[in-house]
Design an enzyme around this catalytic site. Sequence first.
Site, mmCIF file in Angstrom:
data_model
loop_
_atom_site.group_PDB
_atom_site.id
_atom_site.type_symbol
_atom_site.label_atom_id
_atom_site.label_comp_id
_atom_site.label_asym_id
_atom_site.label_seq_id
_atom_site.Cartn_x
_atom_site.Cartn_y
_atom_site.Cartn_z
ATOM 1 N N ASP A 91 0.828 -1.204 0.000
ATOM 2 C CA ASP A 91 0.000 0.000 0.000
ATOM 3 C C ASP A 91 0.867 1.261 0.000
ATOM 4 O O ASP A 91 1.695 1.459 0.881
ATOM 5 C CB ASP A 91 -0.888 -0.059 1.252
ATOM 6 C CG ASP A 91 -1.708 1.195 1.501
ATOM 7 O OD1 ASP A 91 -1.831 2.031 0.592
ATOM 8 O OD2 ASP A 91 -2.240 1.317 2.626
ATOM 9 N N HIS B 157 -3.765 4.215 6.766
ATOM 10 C CA HIS B 157 -2.628 3.769 5.955
ATOM 11 C C HIS B 157 -1.319 4.121 6.647
ATOM 12 O O HIS B 157 -1.162 5.222 7.182
ATOM 13 C CB HIS B 157 -2.672 4.419 4.573
ATOM 14 C CG HIS B 157 -3.967 4.225 3.854
ATOM 15 N ND1 HIS B 157 -4.175 3.186 2.969
ATOM 16 C CD2 HIS B 157 -5.129 4.920 3.902
ATOM 17 C CE1 HIS B 157 -5.416 3.265 2.501
ATOM 18 N NE2 HIS B 157 -6.018 4.309 3.051
#
Length: 561
Positions: free
Chosen positions: A199, A372
């Site tokens: 990610d 994130h």
Amino acid sequence: MSVKLKNNEVGIFAIGGLGEIGRNMYCVQFQDEIIIMDCGIKFPEDDEMGINYVISDYSYLVKNRDKIKALVVTHGHEDHIGGIPYLLEKIPEIPVYATPFALSLIRGKLEEHGLLKTSKLYEEHEDTVLKFPKLSVSFFRTTHSIPDTLGIAVHTPQGAILFTGDFKLDLTPVMNQPAPDFQEMARLGNEGVLALLSDSTNAEVPTFTKSERFVAKSLHNIITGIDGRIIFATFASNLYRVSTAIQAAVDTGRKVAIFGRSMENGVQNGIDLGYLKIPEGTLVDANEINHTPPEKAMILCTGSQGEPLAALSRIANGTHRQISLQPNDTVIFSSNPIPGNTTSVNHLINKLTEAGAKVVHGKIHNVHTSGHGGQEEQKMMIEITKPEYFIPVHGEYRMQVVHTETAQSTGMPADHTFVLKNGDVLALTKDSSRIAGHINIPDVFVDTSGSADVGNVVVRDRQILAEEGLVVVVATVDYKHQRVLAGPDILSRGFVYMRESTDLISAAQKHVYHILREEMAKNPRPSERDIKKAIIENLQDFLYSKTERRPMILPMIIEKK
């Protein structure tokens, strides 16, 4: 659409998710087996008029449907599951594996599309192992802004392909969710990871991402200090944030009303799965919240991204049937704008402020933390899993580039890191890497009707109409005697104001008249297509020479028989 994999090579490619935020969909292919990881949507850009979201073209998968063994899902966010109904419409036989909360959201989507009864849905957990003749799939626990978040490991004869999904390494998660499983990540690393797909959303953030527990404490303090009614907006799927808001309401003696279908579904799924434990009497309906003293009321709603049809936007515009703003309301935005939504969110905040509400938003109030990981967490993921090759995913191009630089700072060789585009096929073995072709993956637009066949031409037409306007040309012609019997008449919408542009309209009429006469002189029986093409091309050039704008030209030719 050429993919040329050798018999010993593992192919990795993205159907979506590279060079963009959203539409995550990654595939691992070995010989005659394909594993799909996630199938999401992307929110449209500002110039994609009338489009609700964007999905990918699934033609390659349709063509190779016999090779697909499973679609495995990392978590239940829209950019990872929103495309599943559209994929299953084309390939209904694909078995879908997802964690309990994600599966509850997927079921709701498939029911809306009338696909639930024909879909093959299976629950996965961190200890689930899926075995196929040549590939197998296992999972490892991570943390994100939604419960039941897993990374995926696709085991191939050349080594494991790891996909992190959306992740951060939160050591103090809320709602009694477990911390990331570092032991399993390390075990996979010791066994041999061929490639890591990681990610990249926060690749430009040089630090660790703050824990969800930090935001929970901050939100609790903010809510405790508010006297009037609270309108709390966040993602319906962010059950952590929903749980925090409801707990703060309970602690301060507030009743909670829920608005927005996705929020209602999310809360109900959280209750059914045991993630949300809400004391009886806390949740009330719209009628009761309207008769509850403001200091004892909280509205939990969708619309934190400025979506025009969501509950918060309708409240701000005064068009909500049940709720209207009150002077002492406090609106809390517990989310950050998704790229592409910043303008809509700012517009909504301005509307709410103009209406007299106090708005709490942004990092300055600590009402949101990202799901994130930043660069430090990205480094940890690389160091723990020790991949041979590295592929940054889920991020815009610059984020992918920065993420490769972060990987290289941990000692990854530059020629073992790859910034790919959607459709690029990377072929890997333990000892080799190469680009083995490219799959053409055009955008597919889904409009407000839910139709997934809005083409690029339609979107381009909408852009022209919005920016340049429309000019309609109407004329009646007699091809036999090469005469223009009536018109040409010209109507303008969004191009010029006709009452103030009589000279331009008159000149344009004369121009079209000459075009018609010239075309009929060339050919006694010209095709209607040729006539219209000549009018469009010539009139656009003429109008551009006068106004420096190119409106859409719509000719209507009536032939007298």
